[in-house]
Design a protein around this motif. Structure first.
Motif, PDB file in Angstrom:
ATOM      1  N   SER A   1      -7.685  -9.502   2.058  1.00  0.00           N
ATOM      2  CA  SER A   1      -7.172 -10.615   1.187  1.00  0.00           C
ATOM      3  C   SER A   1      -5.822 -11.210   2.043  1.00  0.00           C
ATOM      4  CB  SER A   1      -6.599 -10.490  -0.243  1.00  0.00           C
ATOM      5  OG  SER A   1      -5.443  -9.543  -0.449  1.00  0.00           O
ATOM      6  N   GLN A   2      -5.195 -10.346   2.581  1.00  0.00           N
ATOM      7  CA  GLN A   2      -3.999 -10.727   3.787  1.00  0.00           C
ATOM      8  C   GLN A   2      -2.790 -11.374   2.850  1.00  0.00           C
ATOM      9  OE1 GLN A   2      -5.306 -12.635   6.818  1.00  0.00           O
ATOM     10  NE2 GLN A   2      -6.236 -11.276   8.100  1.00  0.00           N
ATOM     11  N   LYS A   3      -2.974 -11.220   1.350  1.00  0.00           N
ATOM     12  CA  LYS A   3      -1.849 -11.644   0.599  1.00  0.00           C
ATOM     13  C   LYS A   3      -0.699 -10.375   0.251  1.00  0.00           C
ATOM     14  CE  LYS A   3      -4.658 -14.967  -1.630  1.00  0.00           C
ATOM     15  NZ  LYS A   3      -5.438 -15.349  -2.907  1.00  0.00           N
ATOM     16  N   ILE A   4      -1.114  -9.370   0.591  1.00  0.00           N
ATOM     17  CA  ILE A   4      -0.259  -8.112   0.112  1.00  0.00           C
ATOM     18  C   ILE A   4      -0.075  -7.075   1.083  1.00  0.00           C
ATOM     19  CG2 ILE A   4       0.237  -6.136  -1.325  1.00  0.00           C
ATOM     20  CD1 ILE A   4      -0.904  -7.773  -3.690  1.00  0.00           C
ATOM     21  N   HIS A   5       1.009  -6.737   1.538  1.00  0.00           N
ATOM     22  CA  HIS A   5       1.142  -5.633   2.783  1.00  0.00           C
ATOM     23  C   HIS A   5       1.184  -4.281   1.965  1.00  0.00           C
ATOM     24  CE1 HIS A   5       3.271  -3.110   5.314  1.00  0.00           C
ATOM     25  NE2 HIS A   5       2.831  -3.446   6.331  1.00  0.00           N
ATOM     26  N   LEU A   6       0.101  -3.707   2.239  1.00  0.00           N
ATOM     27  CA  LEU A   6       0.055  -2.349   1.679  1.00  0.00           C
ATOM     28  C   LEU A   6       0.370  -1.227   2.496  1.00  0.00           C
ATOM     29  CD1 LEU A   6      -1.086  -0.846  -1.055  1.00  0.00           C
ATOM     30  CD2 LEU A   6      -3.432  -0.952   0.172  1.00  0.00           C
ATOM     31  N   ALA A   7       1.092  -0.147   1.704  1.00  0.00           N
ATOM     32  CA  ALA A   7       1.553   0.962   2.646  1.00  0.00           C
ATOM     33  C   ALA A   7       1.535   1.981   1.460  1.00  0.00           C
ATOM     34  CB  ALA A   7       2.876   0.908   3.343  1.00  0.00           C
ATOM     35  N   ALA A   8       1.633   3.420   1.870  1.00  0.00           N
ATOM     36  CA  ALA A   8       1.744   4.689   1.182  1.00  0.00           C
ATOM     37  C   ALA A   8       2.493   5.703   1.674  1.00  0.00           C
ATOM     38  CB  ALA A   8       0.395   4.995   1.069  1.00  0.00           C
ATOM     39  N   ILE A   9       3.293   6.291   0.990  1.00  0.00           N
ATOM     40  CA  ILE A   9       3.750   7.821   1.446  1.00  0.00           C
ATOM     41  C   ILE A   9       2.934   9.004   0.758  1.00  0.00           C
ATOM     42  CG2 ILE A   9       5.865   8.885   1.485  1.00  0.00           C
ATOM     43  CD1 ILE A   9       7.529   6.259   1.524  1.00  0.00           C
ATOM     44  N   ALA A  10       2.571   9.943   1.482  1.00  0.00           N
ATOM     45  CA  ALA A  10       1.877  10.839   1.040  1.00  0.00           C
ATOM     46  C   ALA A  10       2.733  12.195   0.874  1.00  0.00           C
ATOM     47  CB  ALA A  10       0.692  11.118   1.909  1.00  0.00           C
ATOM     48  N   ILE A  11       2.715  12.850  -0.216  1.00  0.00           N
ATOM     49  CA  ILE A  11       3.565  13.850  -0.322  1.00  0.00           C
ATOM     50  C   ILE A  11       2.749  15.095  -0.185  1.00  0.00           C
ATOM     51  CG2 ILE A  11       5.484  15.040  -2.160  1.00  0.00           C
ATOM     52  CD1 ILE A  11       5.436  12.374  -3.176  1.00  0.00           C
ATOM     53  N   GLY A  12       3.145  15.943   0.807  1.00  0.00           N
ATOM     54  CA  GLY A  12       2.441  17.337   0.795  1.00  0.00           C
ATOM     55  C   GLY A  12       1.454  17.463   1.963  1.00  0.00           C
ATOM     56  N   LYS A  13       0.605  15.933   2.009  1.00  0.00           N
ATOM     57  CA  LYS A  13      -0.381  16.163   2.925  1.00  0.00           C
ATOM     58  C   LYS A  13      -0.641  14.652   3.176  1.00  0.00           C
ATOM     59  CE  LYS A  13      -4.103  17.022  -0.527  1.00  0.00           C
ATOM     60  NZ  LYS A  13      -5.128  17.755  -1.079  1.00  0.00           N
ATOM     61  N   PRO A  14      -1.116  14.185   4.370  1.00  0.00           N
ATOM     62  CA  PRO A  14      -1.657  12.949   4.708  1.00  0.00           C
ATOM     63  C   PRO A  14      -3.038  12.717   3.963  1.00  0.00           C
ATOM     64  CG  PRO A  14      -2.092  14.310   6.636  1.00  0.00           C
ATOM     65  CD  PRO A  14      -1.463  15.113   5.614  1.00  0.00           C
ATOM     66  N   PHE A  15      -2.882  11.142   3.941  1.00  0.00           N
ATOM     67  CA  PHE A  15      -4.332  10.618   3.384  1.00  0.00           C
ATOM     68  C   PHE A  15      -4.426   9.214   4.138  1.00  0.00           C
ATOM     69  CE2 PHE A  15      -1.092  10.111  -0.352  1.00  0.00           C
ATOM     70  CZ  PHE A  15      -0.825   8.785  -0.074  1.00  0.00           C
ATOM     71  N   HIS A  16      -4.570   9.185   5.161  1.00  0.00           N
ATOM     72  CA  HIS A  16      -4.721   7.927   6.106  1.00  0.00           C
ATOM     73  C   HIS A  16      -5.821   7.337   5.924  1.00  0.00           C
ATOM     74  CE1 HIS A  16      -1.628   9.980   9.264  1.00  0.00           C
ATOM     75  NE2 HIS A  16      -1.162   9.611   8.354  1.00  0.00           N
ATOM     76  N   ASP A  17      -7.043   8.246   5.604  1.00  0.00           N
ATOM     77  CA  ASP A  17      -8.223   7.729   5.372  1.00  0.00           C
ATOM     78  C   ASP A  17      -8.236   6.516   4.036  1.00  0.00           C
ATOM     79  OD1 ASP A  17      -9.417   9.234   7.132  1.00  0.00           O
ATOM     80  OD2 ASP A  17     -10.525  10.338   5.762  1.00  0.00           O
ATOM     81  N   PHE A  18      -7.323   6.381   3.210  1.00  0.00           N
ATOM     82  CA  PHE A  18      -7.351   5.585   2.007  1.00  0.00           C
ATOM     83  C   PHE A  18      -6.566   4.553   2.398  1.00  0.00           C
ATOM     84  CE2 PHE A  18      -7.798   9.718  -0.389  1.00  0.00           C
ATOM     85  CZ  PHE A  18      -8.935   9.156  -0.805  1.00  0.00           C
ATOM     86  N   TYR A  19      -5.207   4.346   3.285  1.00  0.00           N
ATOM     87  CA  TYR A  19      -4.336   3.371   3.359  1.00  0.00           C
ATOM     88  C   TYR A  19      -4.212   2.945   4.780  1.00  0.00           C
ATOM     89  CZ  TYR A  19      -3.267   4.005  -1.474  1.00  0.00           C
ATOM     90  OH  TYR A  19      -3.211   4.340  -3.007  1.00  0.00           O
ATOM     91  N   PRO A  20      -4.177   1.704   5.078  1.00  0.00           N
ATOM     92  CA  PRO A  20      -3.798   1.032   6.558  1.00  0.00           C
ATOM     93  C   PRO A  20      -2.449   1.436   7.131  1.00  0.00           C
ATOM     94  CG  PRO A  20      -3.462  -0.923   4.818  1.00  0.00           C
ATOM     95  CD  PRO A  20      -3.929   0.471   4.079  1.00  0.00           C
ATOM     96  N   ALA A  21      -1.414   1.685   6.206  1.00  0.00           N
ATOM     97  CA  ALA A  21      -0.087   2.002   6.935  1.00  0.00           C
ATOM     98  C   ALA A  21       0.343   3.089   6.139  1.00  0.00           C
ATOM     99  CB  ALA A  21       0.854   0.591   6.624  1.00  0.00           C
ATOM    100  N   SER A  22       0.653   4.259   6.718  1.00  0.00           N
ATOM    101  CA  SER A  22       0.896   5.426   5.718  1.00  0.00           C
ATOM    102  C   SER A  22       1.792   6.415   6.468  1.00  0.00           C
ATOM    103  CB  SER A  22      -0.289   6.077   5.181  1.00  0.00           C
ATOM    104  OG  SER A  22      -1.047   6.826   5.990  1.00  0.00           O
ATOM    105  N   SER A  23       2.706   7.129   5.808  1.00  0.00           N
ATOM    106  CA  SER A  23       3.366   8.311   6.555  1.00  0.00           C
ATOM    107  C   SER A  23       3.251   9.449   5.405  1.00  0.00           C
ATOM    108  CB  SER A  23       4.607   7.614   6.756  1.00  0.00           C
ATOM    109  OG  SER A  23       5.445   7.324   5.405  1.00  0.00           O
ATOM    110  N   TRP A  24       3.694  10.505   5.840  1.00  0.00           N
ATOM    111  CA  TRP A  24       3.758  11.596   4.809  1.00  0.00           C
ATOM    112  C   TRP A  24       4.769  12.626   5.043  1.00  0.00           C
ATOM    113  CZ3 TRP A  24       2.801  16.798   6.384  1.00  0.00           C
ATOM    114  CH2 TRP A  24       2.679  17.238   7.780  1.00  0.00           C
ATOM    115  N   ILE A  25       4.975  13.449   4.270  1.00  0.00           N
ATOM    116  CA  ILE A  25       6.247  14.180   4.097  1.00  0.00           C
ATOM    117  C   ILE A  25       5.814  15.625   3.446  1.00  0.00           C
ATOM    118  CG2 ILE A  25       8.017  12.383   3.762  1.00  0.00           C
ATOM    119  CD1 ILE A  25       7.983  13.202   0.918  1.00  0.00           C
ATOM    120  N   ASP A  26       6.475  16.373   4.303  1.00  0.00           N
ATOM    121  CA  ASP A  26       6.155  18.030   3.619  1.00  0.00           C
ATOM    122  C   ASP A  26       6.850  18.465   2.476  1.00  0.00           C
ATOM    123  OD1 ASP A  26       4.369  18.842   5.486  1.00  0.00           O
ATOM    124  OD2 ASP A  26       6.046  19.078   7.123  1.00  0.00           O
TER     125      ASP A  26
END
Length: 291
Positions: free
Chosen positions: A240-265
């Motif tokens: 839709s290009q109307k919302i910039h979507l990102a995620a932070i994964a806690i404990g393990k990455p889930f890059h398959d779900f979100y286009p912009a993501s980071s993770w923490i241990d």
């Protein structure tokens, strides 16, 4: 939405403000009240050095954001923070998530952004009243989502109070709250609320510790039913290009779900990770990070 995704019933779904959670879960028992009070004290006092450090980091980020965005651009920007409140988030993860949200909302509102803080879980284990209704009706196969979703508004876009220590966020620490996580519907709910806001720049950041799980739904519909739906919702939001979507994964990455993501241990890394992610998102940088 994927063609075969549906809810068996929405009769028992609830959307509530944080202070009205009792209307869904009932009042806390005495031991639960004690646990909540202890968690609240930890949030307010036990994490004081952590919070002080995060405030300093946020203040430095605010200086850079003010240089990058004008006051009008900041006023024309809305940010939604969506928190996974599944059972696996219980304990330190939820404690640091609540503290992080508290600092982040002050950071955003002081800069002039609009901010919403939302959470999602289910109101029951093992399918709740939705599953009970399905069983009463002779268990038709492939019933679709088979639990009672609970969506919680901790801070609405209309609430412009830029101060920390809100008891609304303390409700995240209720010991009876974390249960299952049906991410796709929660993400869609959050995106629809964000889309309805008047600001032209919109950002949505998900904080989660894993893939969607609801045993009742997955047992009757297949192991990928919820994850496929989440991927479909993410795809629709991105396209839709109307919302910039990102995620932070806690404990393990889930890059398959979100286009912009980071993770923490570790949970205590969440605050710095969110402020950093917000700074990059608000600067219109969309990158995928790897550990």
């Amino acid at each position: 939405m994927q063609p075969d995704y549906r809810a068996y019933t929405t009769k028992f779904d609830r959307e509530v403000r944080a202070n009205d959670i009792d209307s869904v879960l009932g009042p806390l028992r005495s031991d639960e009240k004690v646990a909540l009070d202890e968690a609240w004290r930890s949030l307010q006092m036990g994490l004081l050095p952590w919070r002080t450090r995060l405030h300093i980091i946020a203040a430095d980020a605010a200086v850079r954001i003010r240089k990058h965005l004008t006051a009008d651009e900041r006023a024309d920007t809305a940010v939604s923070l969506l928190l996974d409140q599944s059972g696996s988030m219980r304990g330190q993860k939820m404690l640091f998530a609540a503290a992080t949200m508290d600092v982040a909302q002050e950071f955003l509102l002081t800069l002039g952004f609009t901010c919403e803080i939302l959470g999602f879980t289910t109101s029951r284990w093992r399918g709740g009243r939705s599953r009970s209704r399905w069983k009463w009706r002779f268990r038709p196969p492939h019933p679709g989502r088979l639990n009672d979703v609970l969506h919680i508004i901790y801070k609405s876009a209309e609430d412009r109070t830029a101060s920390t220590g809100s008891w609304n966020l303390g409700q995240m620490l209720r010991p009876d709250l974390p249960k299952e996580n049906i991410d796709g519907e929660a993400l869609l709910w959050c995106a629809e609320r964000l889309s309805a806001l008047p600001q032209s720049r919109k950002h949505l950041i998900v904080l989660s510790d894993g893939a969607p799980v609801d045993d009742s739904t997955l047992h009757e519909n297949g192991s990928k039913y919820l994850s496929d739906h989440l991927q479909d919702v993410v795809k629709r939001i991105v396209e839709s290009q109307k919302i910039h979507l990102a995620a932070i994964a806690i404990g393990k990455p889930f890059h398959d779900f979100y286009p912009a993501s980071s993770w923490i241990d570790a949970p205590d890394d969440l605050g710095v990770a969110l402020i950093s992610r917000l700074e990059r998102a608000l600067g219109s940088e969309a990158t995928i990070e790897t550990p």
